[in-house]
Write a protein that holds these residues in place. Structure first.
Motif, PDB file in Angstrom:
ATOM      1  N   LEU A   3      -1.368   5.944   0.280  1.00 33.40           N
ATOM      2  CA  LEU A   3      -1.445   5.651  -1.153  1.00 33.40           C
ATOM      3  C   LEU A   3      -0.738   6.718  -1.981  1.00 33.40           C
ATOM      4  O   LEU A   3      -0.234   6.441  -3.056  1.00 33.40           O
ATOM      5  CB  LEU A   3      -2.901   5.541  -1.594  1.00 33.40           C
ATOM      6  N   ALA A  14      -2.602  -1.979  -4.620  1.00 31.82           N
ATOM      7  CA  ALA A  14      -3.294  -1.726  -3.345  1.00 31.82           C
ATOM      8  C   ALA A  14      -4.785  -1.475  -3.581  1.00 31.82           C
ATOM      9  O   ALA A  14      -5.634  -1.947  -2.815  1.00 31.82           O
ATOM     10  CB  ALA A  14      -2.651  -0.539  -2.635  1.00 31.82           C
ATOM     11  N   SER A  30      -2.077  -9.460  -1.486  1.00 33.57           N
ATOM     12  CA  SER A  30      -1.449  -8.916  -2.688  1.00 33.57           C
ATOM     13  C   SER A  30      -2.310  -9.282  -3.887  1.00 33.57           C
ATOM     14  O   SER A  30      -3.063 -10.252  -3.854  1.00 33.57           O
ATOM     15  CB  SER A  30      -0.013  -9.444  -2.862  1.00 33.57           C
TER      16      SER A  30
END
Length: 97
Positions: A3, A14, A30
């Motif tokens: 991340l 995310a 998504s």
């Protein structure tokens, strides 16, 4: 890819995918916060004239897709303002570390 290496926008997406799985059991691949669809709504509470009150809240729309789907055909509405929602996403990320 971690991340930390993602752009801010991709990182938020995310985090939203993780939030959908953790809080709603939705296995999205998504997700996207609909920035054009933030809406202030009013809810009435209380059942009598003297104790009734109205509460304003902001509703966000989160669009998401599951594996094998094109675009973001599903959505969920969240009763939070954007900063509170972002704070919830970051708290969830910290809890999962």
């Amino acid at each position: 890819m971690t991340l930390e290496t993602l752009s801010v926008e991709r990182r938020i997406r995310a985090l939203v995918v993780n939030w959908l799985a953790e809080k709603h059991g939705i296995e999205a691949v998504s997700a996207e916060i609909d920035e054009a669809d933030w809406e202030i709504k009013t809810r009435s509470n209380g059942g009598c004239d003297t104790c009734a009150y109205e509460e304003n809240y902001l509703e966000l729309t989160i669009w998401y897709a599951r594996e094998g789907e094109y675009g973001h055909p599903h959505y969920i509405e969240v009763e939070k303002d954007p900063l509170s929602f972002l704070a919830e996403l970051l708290r969830l990320e910290d809890e999962n570390k």
